[in-house]
Write a protein that holds these residues in place. Structure first.
Motif, PDB file in Angstrom:
ATOM      1  N   LEU A  49       0.821  -1.203   0.000  1.00 39.70           N
ATOM      2  CA  LEU A  49       0.000   0.000   0.000  1.00 39.70           C
ATOM      3  C   LEU A  49       0.857   1.256   0.000  1.00 39.70           C
ATOM      4  CD1 LEU A  49      -2.855   1.136   0.127  1.00 39.70           C
ATOM      5  CD2 LEU A  49      -2.737   1.016   2.617  1.00 39.70           C
ATOM      6  N   ARG A  50       1.928   1.274   0.796  1.00 38.39           N
ATOM      7  CA  ARG A  50       2.832   2.426   0.782  1.00 38.39           C
ATOM      8  C   ARG A  50       3.526   2.569  -0.573  1.00 38.39           C
ATOM      9  NH1 ARG A  50       4.295   0.395   5.962  1.00 38.39           N
ATOM     10  NH2 ARG A  50       6.202  -0.481   5.048  1.00 38.39           N
ATOM     11  N   PHE A  51       3.874   1.443  -1.193  1.00 39.20           N
ATOM     12  CA  PHE A  51       4.494   1.497  -2.514  1.00 39.20           C
ATOM     13  C   PHE A  51       3.532   2.068  -3.549  1.00 39.20           C
ATOM     14  CE2 PHE A  51       5.546  -0.512  -6.620  1.00 39.20           C
ATOM     15  CZ  PHE A  51       6.844  -0.037  -6.769  1.00 39.20           C
ATOM     16  N   ALA A  52       2.252   1.662  -3.478  1.00 31.40           N
ATOM     17  CA  ALA A  52       1.254   2.201  -4.416  1.00 31.40           C
ATOM     18  C   ALA A  52       1.046   3.687  -4.193  1.00 31.40           C
ATOM     19  CB  ALA A  52      -0.068   1.446  -4.253  1.00 31.40           C
ATOM     20  N   MET A  53       1.099   4.150  -2.943  1.00 27.09           N
ATOM     21  CA  MET A  53       0.966   5.586  -2.669  1.00 27.09           C
ATOM     22  C   MET A  53       2.127   6.365  -3.252  1.00 27.09           C
ATOM     23  SD  MET A  53      -0.442   5.703   1.262  1.00 27.09           S
ATOM     24  CE  MET A  53      -2.084   5.110   1.668  1.00 27.09           C
ATOM     25  N   ARG A  54       3.343   5.825  -3.112  1.00 29.64           N
ATOM     26  CA  ARG A  54       4.509   6.514  -3.676  1.00 29.64           C
ATOM     27  C   ARG A  54       4.449   6.574  -5.195  1.00 29.64           C
ATOM     28  NH1 ARG A  54       9.422   3.928   0.021  1.00 29.64           N
ATOM     29  NH2 ARG A  54       8.739   4.825   2.023  1.00 29.64           N
ATOM     30  N   VAL A  55       3.995   5.492  -5.807  1.00 34.08           N
ATOM     31  CA  VAL A  55       3.882   5.478  -7.273  1.00 34.08           C
ATOM     32  C   VAL A  55       2.838   6.477  -7.736  1.00 34.08           C
ATOM     33  CG1 VAL A  55       3.198   4.062  -9.244  1.00 34.08           C
ATOM     34  CG2 VAL A  55       4.733   3.118  -7.523  1.00 34.08           C
ATOM     35  N   SER A  56       1.700   6.548  -7.034  1.00 36.05           N
ATOM     36  CA  SER A  56       0.627   7.454  -7.447  1.00 36.05           C
ATOM     37  C   SER A  56       1.018   8.915  -7.310  1.00 36.05           C
ATOM     38  CB  SER A  56      -0.636   7.178  -6.624  1.00 36.05           C
ATOM     39  OG  SER A  56      -0.404   7.468  -5.253  1.00 36.05           O
ATOM     40  N   ARG A  57       2.003   9.211  -6.466  1.00 39.09           N
ATOM     41  CA  ARG A  57       2.445  10.593  -6.293  1.00 39.09           C
ATOM     42  C   ARG A  57       3.740  10.893  -7.041  1.00 39.09           C
ATOM     43  NH1 ARG A  57       2.218  12.213  -0.076  1.00 39.09           N
ATOM     44  NH2 ARG A  57       2.414  14.269  -1.038  1.00 39.09           N
ATOM     45  N   ALA A  58       4.276   9.911  -7.760  1.00 44.01           N
ATOM     46  CA  ALA A  58       5.513  10.120  -8.513  1.00 44.01           C
ATOM     47  C   ALA A  58       5.255  11.026  -9.717  1.00 44.01           C
ATOM     48  CB  ALA A  58       6.094   8.781  -8.967  1.00 44.01           C
ATOM     49  N   LYS A  59       6.308  11.738 -10.135  1.00 45.61           N
ATOM     50  CA  LYS A  59       6.165  12.674 -11.254  1.00 45.61           C
ATOM     51  C   LYS A  59       5.907  11.949 -12.564  1.00 45.61           C
ATOM     52  CE  LYS A  59       9.046  16.302  -9.226  1.00 45.61           C
ATOM     53  NZ  LYS A  59      10.251  17.160  -9.401  1.00 45.61           N
ATOM     54  N   TRP A  60       6.538  10.792 -12.782  1.00 43.96           N
ATOM     55  CA  TRP A  60       6.338  10.083 -14.043  1.00 43.96           C
ATOM     56  C   TRP A  60       4.919   9.548 -14.155  1.00 43.96           C
ATOM     57  CZ3 TRP A  60       4.899   4.997 -13.839  1.00 43.96           C
ATOM     58  CH2 TRP A  60       5.142   4.313 -12.653  1.00 43.96           C
ATOM     59  N   PHE A  61       4.310   9.138 -13.026  1.00 47.58           N
ATOM     60  CA  PHE A  61       2.932   8.649 -13.068  1.00 47.58           C
ATOM     61  C   PHE A  61       1.966   9.795 -13.366  1.00 47.58           C
ATOM     62  CE2 PHE A  61      -1.088   7.351 -11.134  1.00 47.58           C
ATOM     63  CZ  PHE A  61      -1.248   6.094 -11.677  1.00 47.58           C
ATOM     64  N   ILE A  62       2.189  10.942 -12.745  1.00 45.23           N
ATOM     65  CA  ILE A  62       1.349  12.115 -13.026  1.00 45.23           C
ATOM     66  C   ILE A  62       1.506  12.548 -14.483  1.00 45.23           C
ATOM     67  CG2 ILE A  62       0.916  14.512 -12.377  1.00 45.23           C
ATOM     68  CD1 ILE A  62       1.887  13.833  -9.573  1.00 45.23           C
ATOM     69  N   PHE A  63       2.735  12.462 -15.009  1.00 43.27           N
ATOM     70  CA  PHE A  63       2.954  12.824 -16.410  1.00 43.27           C
ATOM     71  C   PHE A  63       2.216  11.873 -17.351  1.00 43.27           C
ATOM     72  CE2 PHE A  63       5.429  12.284 -20.316  1.00 43.27           C
ATOM     73  CZ  PHE A  63       5.397  13.582 -20.804  1.00 43.27           C
ATOM     74  N   LEU A  64       2.234  10.560 -17.068  1.00 45.08           N
ATOM     75  CA  LEU A  64       1.508   9.609 -17.909  1.00 45.08           C
ATOM     76  C   LEU A  64       0.007   9.862 -17.867  1.00 45.08           C
ATOM     77  CD1 LEU A  64       3.384   6.247 -17.193  1.00 45.08           C
ATOM     78  CD2 LEU A  64       3.595   7.744 -19.183  1.00 45.08           C
ATOM     79  N   ARG A  65      -0.525  10.236 -16.709  1.00 38.32           N
ATOM     80  CA  ARG A  65      -1.951  10.562 -16.636  1.00 38.32           C
ATOM     81  C   ARG A  65      -2.268  11.811 -17.441  1.00 38.32           C
ATOM     82  NH1 ARG A  65      -5.659   8.750 -13.663  1.00 38.32           N
ATOM     83  NH2 ARG A  65      -6.520  10.835 -13.405  1.00 38.32           N
ATOM     84  N   ARG A  66      -1.358  12.800 -17.436  1.00 39.94           N
ATOM     85  CA  ARG A  66      -1.561  14.004 -18.249  1.00 39.94           C
ATOM     86  C   ARG A  66      -1.544  13.661 -19.737  1.00 39.94           C
ATOM     87  NH1 ARG A  66       2.623  18.391 -17.270  1.00 39.94           N
ATOM     88  NH2 ARG A  66       1.386  19.317 -18.942  1.00 39.94           N
ATOM     89  N   VAL A  67      -0.635  12.786 -20.140  1.00 39.80           N
ATOM     90  CA  VAL A  67      -0.562  12.382 -21.548  1.00 39.80           C
ATOM     91  C   VAL A  67      -1.830  11.662 -21.964  1.00 39.80           C
ATOM     92  CG1 VAL A  67       0.652  10.878 -23.170  1.00 39.80           C
ATOM     93  CG2 VAL A  67       1.954  12.315 -21.594  1.00 39.80           C
ATOM     94  N   PHE A  68      -2.305  10.754 -21.133  1.00 37.56           N
ATOM     95  CA  PHE A  68      -3.525  10.008 -21.461  1.00 37.56           C
ATOM     96  C   PHE A  68      -4.733  10.931 -21.530  1.00 37.56           C
ATOM     97  CE2 PHE A  68      -7.215   7.400 -20.327  1.00 37.56           C
ATOM     98  CZ  PHE A  68      -7.099   6.388 -21.267  1.00 37.56           C
ATOM     99  N   HIS A  69      -4.815  11.895 -20.612  1.00 38.91           N
ATOM    100  CA  HIS A  69      -5.927  12.848 -20.648  1.00 38.91           C
ATOM    101  C   HIS A  69      -5.846  13.745 -21.867  1.00 38.91           C
ATOM    102  CE1 HIS A  69      -8.968  15.657 -19.264  1.00 38.91           C
ATOM    103  NE2 HIS A  69      -8.099  16.647 -19.408  1.00 38.91           N
ATOM    104  N   TYR A  70      -4.633  14.128 -22.254  1.00 42.03           N
ATOM    105  CA  TYR A  70      -4.484  15.000 -23.428  1.00 42.03           C
ATOM    106  C   TYR A  70      -4.830  14.265 -24.714  1.00 42.03           C
ATOM    107  CZ  TYR A  70      -2.372  18.344 -26.639  1.00 42.03           C
ATOM    108  OH  TYR A  70      -2.167  19.250 -27.653  1.00 42.03           O
ATOM    109  N   GLN A  71      -4.530  12.973 -24.783  1.00 46.45           N
ATOM    110  CA  GLN A  71      -4.801  12.218 -25.994  1.00 46.45           C
ATOM    111  C   GLN A  71      -6.252  11.759 -26.091  1.00 46.45           C
ATOM    112  OE1 GLN A  71      -1.921   9.052 -25.912  1.00 46.45           O
ATOM    113  NE2 GLN A  71      -0.311  10.311 -26.818  1.00 46.45           N
ATOM    114  N   ASN A  72      -6.937  11.590 -24.970  1.00 44.05           N
ATOM    115  CA  ASN A  72      -8.282  11.021 -24.985  1.00 44.05           C
ATOM    116  C   ASN A  72      -9.346  11.917 -24.368  1.00 44.05           C
ATOM    117  OD1 ASN A  72      -7.621   7.991 -25.767  1.00 44.05           O
ATOM    118  ND2 ASN A  72      -6.148   8.579 -24.191  1.00 44.05           N
ATOM    119  N   GLY A  73      -8.968  13.097 -23.825  1.00 43.19           N
ATOM    120  CA  GLY A  73      -9.957  13.974 -23.211  1.00 43.19           C
ATOM    121  C   GLY A  73     -10.721  14.781 -24.240  1.00 43.19           C
TER     122      GLY A  73
END
Length: 334
Positions: A49-73
């Protein structure tokens, strides 16, 4: 089942009586191995659970979510283009320079190779495409970093000319992407045609072509891989751990001042005959719903606006990630 034999002499004679009893009736204490296994599983789940929290707050994960939103939003809520960031353009420049260097060195050391298909022509065309991509990347970087340069009227007219040139550059970028797509298909036909044994005639050129084609295949499959990661793998992990990684990646955490404004006290065990002043400090829930541990005496407890209570350390870490109740999902400052 183990048995216990006891031999006792009788008082009247020398005859002995034998009593057989079961060991299950002697002790009803549960084995310690179950408690050890349960604590180990809790620690393992807490680690994931702590590992998943760190991944969800990582910069690369936030960047991938921005890319997905930009391509499909939706077009009205796309936001800024994540590929126009300085960091991404730096990575893109490094990838182009590495490809140009590897192509140049391979062509220099493979002059004696004689491939059947015109593989050298394909590599040269790919090299020219990388050079054009590098020039377009520089022009895009220059346009993004001249936002506040136009001040007077003459510079505004120059800005109009720059806008026209930007449209021209966009057309050139689209044409270059079409060229790479066609060149990718041509390279697959020339390189993977095994009828003539092209690898035996030109092993170095063939290995270079396979590497470049693999890199292009990875780039073309990036949207599909991103869809699998964010829409299949991340929801699966969230359902298994009970933690929404998509909510944790958004910037919805509460500040330290907001968290400290919430009421808190030290837990105190109160008897049934205690006074009303002591019962005010009593916690209704016997355990914290975050760490699943029972409240101990003099442990700090914090109360949320929805009247739910948790350990102070547990709920503070939660609120720094997302400002809502872990149980009812009520917003902290609604």
């Amino acid at each position: 089942m183990d048995t216990l034999y006891s031999v006792q002499p009788e008082s009247s004679s020398n005859i002995f009586s034998i009593t057989i009893s079961s060991s299950s009736s002697l002790s009803t204490t549960p084995p310690r191995g179950d408690n050890t296994h349960a604590s180990a599983s809790v620690q393992e789940r807490s680690f994931y659970l702590r590992f998943a929290m760190r991944v969800s707050r990582a910069k690369w994960f936030i960047f991938l979510r921005r890319v997905f939103h930009y391509q499909n939003g939706s077009r009205s809520d796309l936001g800024s283009n994540p590929f126009n960031s300085t960091t991404w353009m730096m990575y893109e420049m490094i990838a182009l320079l590495v490809q140009l260097t590897v192509i140049t060195l391979t062509l220099a050391i493979s002059k004696e190779e004689r491939p059947i298909w015109p593989v050298r022509l394909w590599i040269t065309g790919y090299d020219v495409g990388c050079l054009l991509s590098l020039m377009l990347l520089y022009d895009r970087f220059r346009q993004l970093n001249q936002g506040n340069w136009f001040v007077d009227i003459e510079q505004q007219h120059r800005g109009r000319d720059e806008t026209r040139s930007s449209h021209l550059m966009n057309r050139c970028r689209t044409s270059l992407e079409l060229f790479f797509a066609i060149w990718f298909v041509v390279g697959n036909v020339w390189v993977f045609d095994s009828r003539f044994g092209s690898f035996n005639h030109a092993p170095k050129l063939h290995a270079l072509c396979v590497s470049l084609l693999s890199w292009n295949a990875l780039c073309y499959s990036f949207p599909f891989l991103l869809f699998l990661f964010l829409c299949c793998l991340v929801p699966l992990i969230s359902s298994l751990l009970g933690y929404n990684m998509n909510m944790g990646s958004s910037d919805r955490g509460a500040s330290d001042d907001q968290i400290s404004s919430l009421p808190s006290w030290k837990h105190k065990r109160v008897d049934d005959n205690a006074s009303d002043s002591d019962s005010a400090l009593k916690t209704d829930d016997p355990e914290c719903c975050i760490c699943l541990a029972k409240y101990k005496d003099k442990e700090e407890v914090r109360k949320l606006p929805c009247s739910h209570k948790f350990h102070l350390k547990c709920v503070d870490q939660w609120l720094r990630i997302i400002s809502c109740c872990p149980l009812c999902k009520q917003d902290l400052f609604r």
